[in-house]
Each structure stands twice: as structure tokens, then as C-alpha cells.
Design a protein around this motif. Structure first.
Motif, PDB file in Angstrom:
ATOM      1  N   ILE A 191       0.865  -1.179   0.000  1.00  0.00           N
ATOM      2  CA  ILE A 191       0.000   0.000   0.000  1.00  0.00           C
ATOM      3  C   ILE A 191       0.900   1.226   0.000  1.00  0.00           C
ATOM      4  O   ILE A 191       1.580   1.515   0.987  1.00  0.00           O
ATOM      5  N   GLY A 192       0.925   1.922  -1.137  1.00  0.00           N
ATOM      6  CA  GLY A 192       1.841   3.047  -1.299  1.00  0.00           C
ATOM      7  C   GLY A 192       1.119   4.308  -1.724  1.00  0.00           C
ATOM      8  O   GLY A 192      -0.108   4.353  -1.810  1.00  0.00           O
ATOM      9  N   GLY A 193       1.893   5.338  -2.006  1.00  0.00           N
ATOM     10  CA  GLY A 193       1.254   6.602  -2.354  1.00  0.00           C
ATOM     11  C   GLY A 193       2.203   7.603  -2.961  1.00  0.00           C
ATOM     12  O   GLY A 193       3.220   7.217  -3.523  1.00  0.00           O
ATOM     13  N   GLY A 194       1.837   8.884  -2.730  1.00  0.00           N
ATOM     14  CA  GLY A 194       0.914   9.353  -1.710  1.00  0.00           C
ATOM     15  C   GLY A 194       1.359   9.016  -0.287  1.00  0.00           C
ATOM     16  O   GLY A 194       2.479   8.656  -0.034  1.00  0.00           O
ATOM     17  N   THR A 195       0.392   9.133   0.597  1.00  0.00           N
ATOM     18  CA  THR A 195       0.662   8.910   2.022  1.00  0.00           C
ATOM     19  C   THR A 195      -0.422   8.027   2.634  1.00  0.00           C
ATOM     20  O   THR A 195      -1.426   8.522   3.161  1.00  0.00           O
ATOM     21  N   PRO A 196      -0.244   6.688   2.574  1.00  0.00           N
ATOM     22  CA  PRO A 196      -1.243   5.777   3.146  1.00  0.00           C
ATOM     23  C   PRO A 196      -1.463   5.955   4.643  1.00  0.00           C
ATOM     24  O   PRO A 196      -2.530   5.597   5.150  1.00  0.00           O
ATOM     25  N   SER A 197      -0.461   6.507   5.345  1.00  0.00           N
ATOM     26  CA  SER A 197      -0.637   6.688   6.794  1.00  0.00           C
ATOM     27  C   SER A 197      -1.648   7.773   7.125  1.00  0.00           C
ATOM     28  O   SER A 197      -1.973   7.990   8.302  1.00  0.00           O
ATOM     29  N   LEU A 198      -2.206   8.451   6.107  1.00  0.00           N
ATOM     30  CA  LEU A 198      -3.296   9.404   6.323  1.00  0.00           C
ATOM     31  C   LEU A 198      -4.650   8.703   6.411  1.00  0.00           C
ATOM     32  O   LEU A 198      -5.643   9.325   6.801  1.00  0.00           O
ATOM     33  N   LEU A 199      -4.703   7.434   6.037  1.00  0.00           N
ATOM     34  CA  LEU A 199      -5.962   6.694   6.107  1.00  0.00           C
ATOM     35  C   LEU A 199      -6.451   6.604   7.547  1.00  0.00           C
ATOM     36  O   LEU A 199      -5.670   6.349   8.466  1.00  0.00           O
ATOM     37  N   ARG A 200      -7.745   6.792   7.737  1.00  0.00           N
ATOM     38  CA  ARG A 200      -8.327   6.582   9.053  1.00  0.00           C
ATOM     39  C   ARG A 200      -8.440   5.071   9.311  1.00  0.00           C
ATOM     40  O   ARG A 200      -8.538   4.280   8.358  1.00  0.00           O
ATOM     41  N   PRO A 201      -8.423   4.650  10.565  1.00  0.00           N
ATOM     42  CA  PRO A 201      -8.448   3.208  10.873  1.00  0.00           C
ATOM     43  C   PRO A 201      -9.587   2.462  10.181  1.00  0.00           C
ATOM     44  O   PRO A 201      -9.386   1.360   9.674  1.00  0.00           O
ATOM     45  N   GLU A 202     -10.780   3.076  10.144  1.00  0.00           N
ATOM     46  CA  GLU A 202     -11.910   2.389   9.512  1.00  0.00           C
ATOM     47  C   GLU A 202     -11.730   2.266   8.003  1.00  0.00           C
ATOM     48  O   GLU A 202     -12.206   1.307   7.382  1.00  0.00           O
ATOM     49  N   GLN A 203     -11.041   3.241   7.387  1.00  0.00           N
ATOM     50  CA  GLN A 203     -10.762   3.157   5.959  1.00  0.00           C
ATOM     51  C   GLN A 203      -9.750   2.055   5.675  1.00  0.00           C
ATOM     52  O   GLN A 203      -9.904   1.269   4.731  1.00  0.00           O
ATOM     53  N   PHE A 204      -8.721   2.018   6.496  1.00  0.00           N
ATOM     54  CA  PHE A 204      -7.692   1.001   6.335  1.00  0.00           C
ATOM     55  C   PHE A 204      -8.278  -0.396   6.525  1.00  0.00           C
ATOM     56  O   PHE A 204      -7.977  -1.336   5.777  1.00  0.00           O
ATOM     57  N   SER A 205      -9.124  -0.521   7.518  1.00  0.00           N
ATOM     58  CA  SER A 205      -9.782  -1.795   7.795  1.00  0.00           C
ATOM     59  C   SER A 205     -10.638  -2.240   6.612  1.00  0.00           C
ATOM     60  O   SER A 205     -10.629  -3.415   6.221  1.00  0.00           O
ATOM     61  N   ALA A 206     -11.386  -1.296   6.005  1.00  0.00           N
ATOM     62  CA  ALA A 206     -12.246  -1.628   4.868  1.00  0.00           C
ATOM     63  C   ALA A 206     -11.423  -2.136   3.686  1.00  0.00           C
ATOM     64  O   ALA A 206     -11.799  -3.101   3.008  1.00  0.00           O
ATOM     65  N   ILE A 207     -10.285  -1.501   3.441  1.00  0.00           N
ATOM     66  CA  ILE A 207      -9.416  -1.912   2.333  1.00  0.00           C
ATOM     67  C   ILE A 207      -8.889  -3.323   2.559  1.00  0.00           C
ATOM     68  O   ILE A 207      -8.957  -4.193   1.677  1.00  0.00           O
ATOM     69  N   LEU A 208      -8.367  -3.590   3.764  1.00  0.00           N
ATOM     70  CA  LEU A 208      -7.782  -4.909   4.020  1.00  0.00           C
ATOM     71  C   LEU A 208      -8.842  -6.007   4.103  1.00  0.00           C
ATOM     72  O   LEU A 208      -8.577  -7.151   3.755  1.00  0.00           O
ATOM     73  N   ARG A 209     -10.044  -5.666   4.533  1.00  0.00           N
ATOM     74  CA  ARG A 209     -11.124  -6.670   4.514  1.00  0.00           C
ATOM     75  C   ARG A 209     -11.373  -7.129   3.089  1.00  0.00           C
ATOM     76  O   ARG A 209     -11.586  -8.317   2.838  1.00  0.00           O
ATOM     77  N   GLU A 210     -11.362  -6.183   2.157  1.00  0.00           N
ATOM     78  CA  GLU A 210     -11.570  -6.541   0.754  1.00  0.00           C
ATOM     79  C   GLU A 210     -10.379  -7.321   0.201  1.00  0.00           C
ATOM     80  O   GLU A 210     -10.541  -8.252  -0.593  1.00  0.00           O
ATOM     81  N   VAL A 211      -9.172  -6.944   0.621  1.00  0.00           N
ATOM     82  CA  VAL A 211      -7.973  -7.663   0.192  1.00  0.00           C
ATOM     83  C   VAL A 211      -8.042  -9.119   0.658  1.00  0.00           C
ATOM     84  O   VAL A 211      -7.792 -10.052  -0.109  1.00  0.00           O
ATOM     85  N   PHE A 212      -8.396  -9.350   1.929  1.00  0.00           N
ATOM     86  CA  PHE A 212      -8.402 -10.695   2.499  1.00  0.00           C
ATOM     87  C   PHE A 212      -9.576 -11.543   2.018  1.00  0.00           C
ATOM     88  O   PHE A 212      -9.511 -12.773   2.073  1.00  0.00           O
ATOM     89  N   SER A 213     -10.638 -10.906   1.552  1.00  0.00           N
ATOM     90  CA  SER A 213     -11.854 -11.631   1.174  1.00  0.00           C
ATOM     91  C   SER A 213     -11.557 -12.690   0.099  1.00  0.00           C
ATOM     92  O   SER A 213     -11.015 -12.395  -0.960  1.00  0.00           O
ATOM     93  N   GLY A 214     -11.916 -13.928   0.395  1.00  0.00           N
ATOM     94  CA  GLY A 214     -11.782 -15.014  -0.575  1.00  0.00           C
ATOM     95  C   GLY A 214     -10.405 -15.633  -0.661  1.00  0.00           C
ATOM     96  O   GLY A 214     -10.208 -16.586  -1.435  1.00  0.00           O
ATOM     97  N   LEU A 215      -9.443 -15.153   0.101  1.00  0.00           N
ATOM     98  CA  LEU A 215      -8.095 -15.723   0.036  1.00  0.00           C
ATOM     99  C   LEU A 215      -8.018 -17.014   0.852  1.00  0.00           C
ATOM    100  O   LEU A 215      -8.614 -17.128   1.919  1.00  0.00           O
TER     101      LEU A 215
END
Length: 395
Positions: A62-86
Motif C-alpha cells: 500500500i503506497g502513495g501518496g501517504t497511506p498513513s493518512l488513512l483513518r483506521p476504519e478506511q484502512f480496515s475496509a481496504i484490508l477486509r476486501e484484500v483478504f476476502s476469498g483468500l
């Protein structure tokens, strides 16, 4: 079908833009990253994985830009989608972070979400150099962030540095390395400053507003390299150093020409093989959101798509592989392209070998319980300084 691939996710937002940066990002000041970008990004990740039948991701970056600007709930939503189905979690998940975003809470949340590696953009401890390129943060903030990482981070710590910034000399850059060494990061990326014409720094250079000594900048980088080698870091790629066993697995995906998906505005992905293709999403956040918020497939996505010819793939095999000190494998080339190394490469390599700039190594590997020798052609520590010249001669 299980497609083994990797995933790059682009977060194109920064509080402010550094004057040397030519990566796609927009300055958002103190505003939050828009929710509609996150939902569109999650939809793209879902669609790209489904279309490519992915249920195994080797690495995620996860790069950028500045990914550390993501709020915890945003980061969580992204990784939930990443992990889904793996079937299993990725073996490496990296997130880029700015020093002034680092906090105990951020580090603990990253680790709880499954992040295994943070890449912290330090660049320099020299306040004058940082201020001159409009880089947010200063030595005090950087040191405070490193103390937090040392105390609270449980994963791998990688630090990014840029040598040869304006207002920085060899002495001050070695001081940066000395200070950083006290925190013993497992991995260090040390880039030599590149002045791109379209950046604010590039325009200042072209207009004559700043004077820059490229030869001196090269000397600073070499001094930095020598410091790292002396202190136990292995030089495994042009700009990358690590303690034994801590190579960045995601970057090895690029250098080894393995498949990867790119998501996010400006993100790039590449698939090799018989139908080799490279796609790049449009570097336009508005267009990105408009398409991906309700998309059902990637068909018609704004951006570009390039079919990679065998000739292009062959050149990129050498361009990427020779970035590493390991080099390019004769056996891997034959496996990929059903032919021996091009005669042009052999002639050029032999000529550079006579100058003492490259070498051939034999590495034993186990293949189906048989030990076989693999032959690697590589530039050495001196030769890799002239990689671009080698590639120009290879063209």
C-alpha cells in the motif's frame, strides 16, 4: 484455478507535495481522504481479484501518496476486501508511512490488521535539506517517530532515504545514516535524488534558480553505500539494502517479472506469459471514482492498456533483473522465452567483464529433489553504478 499474484494499492493523497516528487498524488491539506475514493478502491480490488480468479496473494503493498493518512476504519475496509476469498493471508503486507503520522495507536492498529512491514519515508535528518524540498517533518519529529517504532512496532521496519538533496553534503548525510543506524532498521532503501523536469524542483533547476552538482551527489550516495556495507547491510538491489533475510518480497515481484495487480488512481499492474499486458489506471481521482464506484467489471476503465511484445518482455527481463546484485538467470530466460540469451547481451556482458564490472555466478537449487546449477549474470558493486549505460548499450 489459483492465480498466484501480488497486489499494489495506490493512495494518491498527501498533506503537501514535496518539490522533487513525480509520483501521482494530490495535496489534501488537513482534509480527510474521501470516503468515495475508499469505496471505489474496494470495488476495484474486488473486481480485479474476481476477474483474474485470484485466491492467493503473495504480497500486498500500500503506497502513495501517504497511506498513513488513512483513518483506521478506511484502512480496515481496504484490508477486509484484500483478504476476502483468500485461502491464506499474504506472506508480506507493506504500508508506507510518514514520520509525523507515526503514533503508538497507528502502529498497533497496522499490526492488528495484519501488516507485516512498514516503510517509513525519512529521507534525511537534515532540517535545511528537508525544508528546501518542502518535505513536512524535521529531525525532532523523525527521532520521535523512530523511538515509537522501536518501542511499539512488532513487524519489519524499513526506512527510505534520499541522498544528495540540495543543502545536504556528504558529512550531513553520513550523520543521517549514523542516527538511523541507532534504530537498526531491518531494511533501508537509499535513493539518489532524481530531478524530474516537471516537478517544482526540476523547474527550479532548469530555470537556474538552483545549482546542483550531480557528480558530488553520486559521491554522497557511494559514501552512504559504503557505510551500509560496513555496518552489516547487504546490497541486494540498486537502491536497496537489508540485514540478512529481510529483502522486500513485494519489490522482488517487480524485479523477477512476476504478475501483480495495480489498484487505485494511477495504479499499474502487469501480467506476463502468452497474453502479456500492462494496465495503468488514469491518474485522475474524479474519473477514477466516477467509473469504479458502481462498476461491475473492469471493461472500459479509464486508463491505458499495453500489450507487451516478446521483444519488450525480453528487454525488461534484463532491465529489471540486472537491478539486483543477483542478476539474471540463463536458465530462467530459456524457460520464459524458449531460447538462449541474445547474442547481443553475451557480447556486451563479456566486454564489461573484461573491465571488471560484472561476473557470472553459479547457484545450486533443489528442483524436484534434484540439485541443479543455475547460472546468474550480474553487474558487480562497481558495475551496478553504470546500469543505465549498460542498458543503453543493450538496446
Amino acid at each position: 484455478m489459483i492465480l498466484k499474484t501480488s497486489l499494489y494499492i495506490h493512495i494518491p493523497f498527501c498533506k503537501s507535495k514535496c518539490s522533487y516528487c513525480d509520483f501521482f498524488s494530490v495535496a489534501c491539506g488537513n482534509q480527510n481522504i474521501p470516503e468515495e475514493y475508499i469505496s471505489s478502491l474496494c470495488n476495484e480490488i474486488k473486481i480485479r481479484k474476481a476477474e483474474n480468479k485470484v485466491d492467493l496473494l503473495e504480497t500486498v503493498y500500500i503506497g502513495g501518496g501517504t497511506p498513513s493518512l488513512l483513518r483506521p476504519e478506511q484502512f480496515s475496509a481496504i484490508l477486509r476486501e484484500v483478504f476476502s476469498g483468500l485461502k491464506i493471508p499474504p506472506k508480506e503486507i507493506t504500508v508506507e508511512a510518514n514520520p509525523d503520522d507515526i503514533s503508538k495507536e497507528l502502529l498497533e492498529s497496522f499490526y492488528s490488521f495484519g501488516v507485516t512491514r512498514i516503510s517509513c519515508g525519512i529521507q534525511s535528518f537534515n532540517d535545511s535539506a528537508l525544508k528546501n524540498v518542502k518535505r513536512r517533518g524535521n529531525e525532532k519529529i523523525i527521532c520521535a517517530s523512530l523511538e515509537l517504532i522501536k518501542k511499539y512496532w512488532k513487524g519489519i521496519f524499513s526506512a527510505d532515504l534520499i541522498s544528495g538533496l540540495p543543502k545536504e553534503d556528504e558529512k550531513s548525510f553520513l550523520q543521517t545514516l549514523n542516527e538511523l543506524f541507532q534504530f537498526r532498521p531491518e531494511h533501508i532503501s537509499m535513493y539518489s535524488l532524481t530531478i524530474e523536469d516537471e516537478t517544482p524542483l526540476g523547474k527550479s533547476f532548469l530555470s537556474g534558480d538552483i545549482d546542483y552538482d550531480f557528480e558530488k551527489a553520486d559521491e554522497i550516495w557511494i559514501s552512504g553505500r559504503n557505510f551500509l556495507l560496513k555496518n552489516g547491510y547487504g546490497h541486494y538491489e540498486v537502491s536497496n539494502f537489508c540485514l540478512p533475510g529481510f529483502e522486500c518480497q513485494h519489490n522482488l515481484v517487480y524485479w523477477n517479472q512476476n504478475d501483480y495487480i495495480g489498484c487505485g488512481a494511477g495504479g499499474t499492474g502487469t501480467f506476463y506469459g502468452k497474453k502479456s499486458v500492462r494496465f495503468t489506471n488514469a491518474a485522475d481521482i474524479k474519473k477514477y471514482i466516477q467509473f469504479w464506484k458502481d462498476a461491475k467489471s473492469s471493461t472500459g476503465a479509464p486508463g491505458t492498456e499495453e500489450k507487451l511484445s516478446a521483444e519488450t518482455q525480453s528487454f525488461e527481463f534484463f532491465m529489471m533483473g540486472l537491478r539486483t546484485l543477483r542478476g539474471v538467470s540463463r536458465e530462467e530466460y530459456k524457460k520464459r522465452f524458449f531460447s538462449d540469451f541474445p547474442e547481443k547481451f553475451i557480447v556486451l556482458f563479456d566486454r564489461w567483464a573484461e573491465k571488471g564490472l560484472c561476473c557470472i555466478k553459479e547457484i545450486s537449487k533443489n528442483d524436484k529433489n534434484k540439485n541443479i546449477l543455475e547460472h546468474f549474470y550480474s553487474l558487480n558493486e562497481e558495475g551496478i553504478l553504470f546500469l543505465n549505460r549498460f542498458l543503453e548499450e543493450l538496446l
